[in-house]
Design an enzyme around this catalytic site. Structure first.
Site, PDB file in Angstrom:
ATOM      1  N   LYS A   9       0.840  -1.203   0.000  1.00  0.00           N
ATOM      2  CA  LYS A   9       0.000   0.000   0.000  1.00  0.00           C
ATOM      3  C   LYS A   9       0.884   1.266   0.000  1.00  0.00           C
ATOM      4  O   LYS A   9       2.100   1.177   0.227  1.00  0.00           O
ATOM      5  CB  LYS A   9      -0.924  -0.049   1.219  1.00  0.00           C
ATOM      6  CG  LYS A   9      -1.971  -1.179   1.144  1.00  0.00           C
ATOM      7  CD  LYS A   9      -2.843  -1.206   2.395  1.00  0.00           C
ATOM      8  CE  LYS A   9      -3.964  -2.220   2.281  1.00  0.00           C
ATOM      9  NZ  LYS A   9      -4.842  -2.197   3.485  1.00  0.00           N
ATOM     10  N   TYR A  49     -12.417  -2.208  -3.208  1.00  0.00           N
ATOM     11  CA  TYR A  49     -12.917  -2.267  -1.832  1.00  0.00           C
ATOM     12  C   TYR A  49     -14.442  -2.199  -1.775  1.00  0.00           C
ATOM     13  O   TYR A  49     -15.005  -1.781  -0.761  1.00  0.00           O
ATOM     14  CB  TYR A  49     -12.283  -1.143  -1.005  1.00  0.00           C
ATOM     15  CG  TYR A  49     -10.857  -1.445  -0.556  1.00  0.00           C
ATOM     16  CD1 TYR A  49     -10.547  -2.619   0.134  1.00  0.00           C
ATOM     17  CD2 TYR A  49      -9.823  -0.538  -0.793  1.00  0.00           C
ATOM     18  CE1 TYR A  49      -9.248  -2.897   0.553  1.00  0.00           C
ATOM     19  CE2 TYR A  49      -8.517  -0.807  -0.368  1.00  0.00           C
ATOM     20  CZ  TYR A  49      -8.241  -1.992   0.300  1.00  0.00           C
ATOM     21  OH  TYR A  49      -6.955  -2.261   0.728  1.00  0.00           O
ATOM     22  N   ARG A 102       2.586  -6.959   8.820  1.00  0.00           N
ATOM     23  CA  ARG A 102       1.887  -5.920   9.591  1.00  0.00           C
ATOM     24  C   ARG A 102       2.391  -5.882  11.034  1.00  0.00           C
ATOM     25  O   ARG A 102       2.469  -4.814  11.649  1.00  0.00           O
ATOM     26  CB  ARG A 102       0.383  -6.171   9.542  1.00  0.00           C
ATOM     27  CG  ARG A 102      -0.225  -5.829   8.168  1.00  0.00           C
ATOM     28  CD  ARG A 102      -1.583  -6.470   7.995  1.00  0.00           C
ATOM     29  NE  ARG A 102      -2.311  -5.978   6.828  1.00  0.00           N
ATOM     30  CZ  ARG A 102      -3.468  -6.496   6.424  1.00  0.00           C
ATOM     31  NH1 ARG A 102      -4.017  -7.502   7.088  1.00  0.00           N
ATOM     32  NH2 ARG A 102      -4.081  -6.006   5.367  1.00  0.00           N
ATOM     33  N   ASN A 112      -1.898  -0.096   7.302  1.00  0.00           N
ATOM     34  CA  ASN A 112      -1.431  -1.464   7.586  1.00  0.00           C
ATOM     35  C   ASN A 112      -0.587  -2.090   6.471  1.00  0.00           C
ATOM     36  O   ASN A 112      -0.455  -3.307   6.387  1.00  0.00           O
ATOM     37  CB  ASN A 112      -2.594  -2.359   8.028  1.00  0.00           C
ATOM     38  CG  ASN A 112      -3.654  -2.510   6.972  1.00  0.00           C
ATOM     39  OD1 ASN A 112      -3.543  -1.933   5.888  1.00  0.00           O
ATOM     40  ND2 ASN A 112      -4.666  -3.300   7.267  1.00  0.00           N
ATOM     41  N   HIS A 115      -1.888  -5.369   1.349  1.00  0.00           N
ATOM     42  CA  HIS A 115      -3.176  -6.006   1.069  1.00  0.00           C
ATOM     43  C   HIS A 115      -2.918  -7.410   0.546  1.00  0.00           C
ATOM     44  O   HIS A 115      -1.944  -7.640  -0.170  1.00  0.00           O
ATOM     45  CB  HIS A 115      -3.954  -5.223   0.004  1.00  0.00           C
ATOM     46  CG  HIS A 115      -5.126  -5.997  -0.539  1.00  0.00           C
ATOM     47  ND1 HIS A 115      -6.347  -6.010   0.105  1.00  0.00           N
ATOM     48  CD2 HIS A 115      -5.245  -6.833  -1.603  1.00  0.00           C
ATOM     49  CE1 HIS A 115      -7.169  -6.826  -0.561  1.00  0.00           C
ATOM     50  NE2 HIS A 115      -6.525  -7.325  -1.598  1.00  0.00           N
ATOM     51  N   GLU A 126      -9.580  -9.845  -7.978  1.00  0.00           N
ATOM     52  CA  GLU A 126      -8.613  -8.763  -7.804  1.00  0.00           C
ATOM     53  C   GLU A 126      -7.485  -8.830  -8.838  1.00  0.00           C
ATOM     54  O   GLU A 126      -7.040  -7.800  -9.344  1.00  0.00           O
ATOM     55  CB  GLU A 126      -8.062  -8.796  -6.366  1.00  0.00           C
ATOM     56  CG  GLU A 126      -9.153  -8.432  -5.358  1.00  0.00           C
ATOM     57  CD  GLU A 126      -8.788  -8.675  -3.890  1.00  0.00           C
ATOM     58  OE1 GLU A 126      -7.658  -9.137  -3.620  1.00  0.00           O
ATOM     59  OE2 GLU A 126      -9.630  -8.388  -3.032  1.00  0.00           O
TER      60      GLU A 126
HETATM   61  P1  IDP Z   1      -7.865  -6.994   5.223  1.00  0.00           P
HETATM   62  O1  IDP Z   1      -7.053  -5.940   4.508  1.00  0.00           O
HETATM   63  O2  IDP Z   1      -7.069  -7.646   6.313  1.00  0.00           O
HETATM   64  O3  IDP Z   1      -8.501  -7.985   4.279  1.00  0.00           O
HETATM   65  P2  IDP Z   1     -10.483  -5.783   5.503  1.00  0.00           P
HETATM   66  O4  IDP Z   1     -11.429  -6.035   6.633  1.00  0.00           O
HETATM   67  O5  IDP Z   1     -10.820  -6.364   4.174  1.00  0.00           O
HETATM   68  O6  IDP Z   1      -9.032  -6.229   5.990  1.00  0.00           O
HETATM   69  O7  IDP Z   1     -10.350  -4.211   5.363  1.00  0.00           O
HETATM   70  C1  IDP Z   1      -9.725  -3.644   4.232  1.00  0.00           C
HETATM   71  C2  IDP Z   1      -8.815  -2.532   4.682  1.00  0.00           C
HETATM   72  O8  IDP Z   1      -9.603  -1.477   5.228  1.00  0.00           O
HETATM   73  C3  IDP Z   1      -7.848  -2.903   5.816  1.00  0.00           C
HETATM   74  O9  IDP Z   1      -6.675  -3.517   5.363  1.00  0.00           O
HETATM   75  C4  IDP Z   1      -7.587  -1.558   6.449  1.00  0.00           C
HETATM   76  O10 IDP Z   1      -6.620  -0.826   5.671  1.00  0.00           O
HETATM   77  C5  IDP Z   1      -8.927  -0.865   6.300  1.00  0.00           C
HETATM   78  N1  IDP Z   1      -9.755  -1.020   7.499  1.00  0.00           N
HETATM   79  C6  IDP Z   1     -10.438  -2.119   7.891  1.00  0.00           C
HETATM   80  N2  IDP Z   1     -11.098  -1.903   9.038  1.00  0.00           N
HETATM   81  C7  IDP Z   1     -10.822  -0.617   9.380  1.00  0.00           C
HETATM   82  C8  IDP Z   1     -11.214   0.223  10.475  1.00  0.00           C
HETATM   83  O11 IDP Z   1     -11.959  -0.172  11.376  1.00  0.00           O
HETATM   84  N3  IDP Z   1     -10.727   1.505  10.471  1.00  0.00           N
HETATM   85  C9  IDP Z   1      -9.902   1.964   9.489  1.00  0.00           C
HETATM   86  N4  IDP Z   1      -9.517   1.210   8.440  1.00  0.00           N
HETATM   87  C10 IDP Z   1      -9.966  -0.051   8.387  1.00  0.00           C
HETATM   88 MG    MG Z   2      -9.981  -7.717   2.863  1.00  0.00          MG
END
Ligand code: IDP
Ligand code: MG
Length: 149
Positions: A9, A49, A102, A112, A115, A126
């Site tokens: 990212k 997303y 991470r 984080n 992805h 994707e």
């Molecule tokens: P993942 O990346 O581990 O698959 P997802 O739940 O798919 O996690 O969420 C996508 C991305 O959205 C996360 O990697 C993170 O960057 C962001 N994200 C997820 N939950 C939150 C939150 O509660 N606050 C801010 N950003 C979030």
């Molecule tokens: Mg995800």
């Protein structure tokens, strides 16, 4: 063999972590089948997303992922989807185990660093979203017999 979509990212690119992150997957034994630096458009971000549309963090997430270049890659190997998720660690870096990307390189959930696709179906979606077929290379890796029994 399975393919997955992984992306460094914008924070990972800005912080100079591209090489380290690619190396983490490479040294494990996953094969790079596609790799590029790119700027994500708003359209692509909202599509990628899409499952998070309507959530409180959606706008910030789209802003984050379009805030600078990313490094997109297709990785190939046995159980690539779940293995890449394990290598990345938990979504919230504070909860991610040390030794994961991470866990080692992040603190905030909104920064984080990486992805990775969460299922083989997401991976296919994707990969098609980010790569054209010509950008994915089928190649024989000569060390494979030393990685796979
Ligand atoms: P993942 O990346 O581990 O698959 P997802 O739940 O798919 O996690 O969420 C996508 C991305 O959205 C996360 O990697 C993170 O960057 C962001 N994200 C997820 N939950 C939150 C939150 O509660 N606050 C801010 N950003 C979030
Ligand atoms: Mg995800």
């Amino acid at each position: 063999m399975q393919r997955t979509f992984v992306m460094v990212k914008p924070d990972g690119v800005q912080r100079g972590l591209v090489g380290k992150i690619i190396n983490t997957f490479e040294q494990k034994g996953y094969k790079i089948a596609g790799l590029k630096l790119m700027q994500i458009t708003r359209d692509l971000a909202e599509n990628h997303y899409g499952e998070h549309r309507g959530k409180p963090f959606f706008e910030a997430l789209v802003g984050y992922i379009t805030s600078g270049p990313v490094v997109a890659m297709v990785l190939e190997g046995k159980d690539a989807v779940s293995a890449a998720r394990n290598i990345m660690g938990a979504t919230n870096p504070v909860q991610a185990a040390p030794g994961t990307v991470r866990g080692d390189y992040g603190i905030d959930i909104g920064r984080n660093v990486v992805h990775g696709s969460d299922s083989p179906e997401s991976a296919e979606r994707e990969i098609n979203l980010f790569f054209s077929p010509e950008e994915i290379i089928e190649w024989q890796r000569t060390v494979d017999p030393w990685i796979y029994e």
